[in-house]
Scaffold this active site. Sequence first.
Site, PDB file in Angstrom:
ATOM      1  N   HIS A  72      -8.029  -4.797  -0.714  1.00 49.97           N
ATOM      2  CA  HIS A  72      -7.005  -3.935  -0.197  1.00 49.97           C
ATOM      3  C   HIS A  72      -6.437  -4.318   1.369  1.00 49.97           C
ATOM      4  O   HIS A  72      -7.547  -4.206   2.115  1.00 49.97           O
ATOM      5  CB  HIS A  72      -7.173  -2.455  -0.491  1.00 49.97           C
ATOM      6  CG  HIS A  72      -6.119  -1.611  -0.047  1.00 49.97           C
ATOM      7  ND1 HIS A  72      -5.025  -1.293  -1.155  1.00 49.97           N
ATOM      8  CD2 HIS A  72      -5.609  -1.100   0.828  1.00 49.97           C
ATOM      9  CE1 HIS A  72      -4.107  -0.710  -0.789  1.00 49.97           C
ATOM     10  NE2 HIS A  72      -4.394  -0.352   0.674  1.00 49.97           N
TER      11      HIS A  72
ATOM     12  N   ASP B  65     -10.072  -3.619  -5.069  1.00 49.66           N
ATOM     13  CA  ASP B  65      -9.118  -2.737  -4.456  1.00 49.66           C
ATOM     14  C   ASP B  65      -9.103  -1.507  -5.433  1.00 49.66           C
ATOM     15  O   ASP B  65      -8.786  -1.830  -6.711  1.00 49.66           O
ATOM     16  CB  ASP B  65      -7.677  -3.364  -4.447  1.00 49.66           C
ATOM     17  CG  ASP B  65      -6.637  -2.518  -3.588  1.00 49.66           C
ATOM     18  OD1 ASP B  65      -6.893  -1.412  -3.409  1.00 49.66           O
ATOM     19  OD2 ASP B  65      -5.434  -2.882  -3.779  1.00 49.66           O
TER      20      ASP B  65
ATOM     21  N   SER C 187       0.802  -1.276  -0.065  1.00 50.84           N
ATOM     22  CA  SER C 187       0.044   0.057  -0.095  1.00 50.84           C
ATOM     23  C   SER C 187       0.858   1.248   0.074  1.00 50.84           C
ATOM     24  O   SER C 187       1.619   1.557  -0.951  1.00 50.84           O
ATOM     25  CB  SER C 187      -0.877   0.043   1.296  1.00 50.84           C
ATOM     26  OG  SER C 187      -2.035   0.974   1.326  1.00 50.84           O
TER      27      SER C 187
END
Length: 352
Positions: A322, A292, A138
């Site tokens: 995610h 995501d 991320s």
Amino acid sequence: QGRILEKTGLCSQITFGRYVRQGRKLGLDPKLFIQDLQFNRVPVRVYQPKATSDGPRRGILFFHGGGWVFGSLDTYEKVCRYLSRESDSVVVSVQYRLAPEHKYPAAYEDCLNATLHFLQHLEHYGVDPARVTVCGDSAGGNLAAAVSQTLAGRSDLPRLRAQILIYPGLQALDFNLPSYQQNRGVPLLFRERAAFFALLYLNGDALHMQEVLEGSHIPPDMRLKYRKWVSPDNIPEEFKVRGVKPLGPTDFIAEVYETVKRFCEPNLCPLLAEDSVVHQLPESFILTCEYDVLRDDGLLYKKRLEDNGVRVTWFHLEDGFHGIISLYDYCGFSFPSGKRGLDSVVNFLKSL
């Protein structure tokens, strides 16, 4: 600035969010030496396998996710232990400074400085200079990509062996790419939150979030310039079957651009780096999740790397969302596809 954050309840929200995510202190690990150190004044946690090794080991710099706002060494303790044990590597987890207290480029500079220190002291940790990898998920994937680009042209340091980008966020030009439309309301990262975190990292506030979501923060000529890299046209058709509306950006607002123009810096949005940088990048591993908002950032970067002759291993979790990797064995629950994703990273590392 702080007062605005407090008035909007933002500070208490962030403090609470950090508390919830802090992770539990774990006991000793029978297979690992673990120590907290500082690399160039940046706090790090080093994981070293206890078993004797035939020769120098792989080294991994790990930058955690959390939107540049959340996350700590403790939050990612289980992930880092798993990576170190399963791939028999020395892992350095980096505690970079967090937004909104520390704005861009603080997180990037901390990750870069910790990496430089490690690269200059590899023999001390029994690490092979030819096998050092940067890795992150991320926001950490964003930082790993930025550090990798910065080091790509350096001849005075060991060259990175690879970069591992786990559902990275790589651009803030277009929050209406197909994956943003399809997964706007899918946890753990909603479309609004993605823009919110990017703005907190950039400016320490999220004042122009609505304009940024609509796309009025980028001048038309710049949008055109970057269209060759950031465009739904570069996303394979099979990712558009869940319904996508072609959306033109709304009217450009110059004063919003003034506050966010650093979004065009590759250290913040690595997808915008020039080809001359991208083609020098090391072998890459990119993990994307179907559900995501950041899926397309990963797909677009995969294409850029491949177009520039960089070898890419791509792993797509069809049922993934995610943040799934950070939930590996988290407070007693885990997702099979999160474990599959983590194991795909381990297998890639073992191939290096």
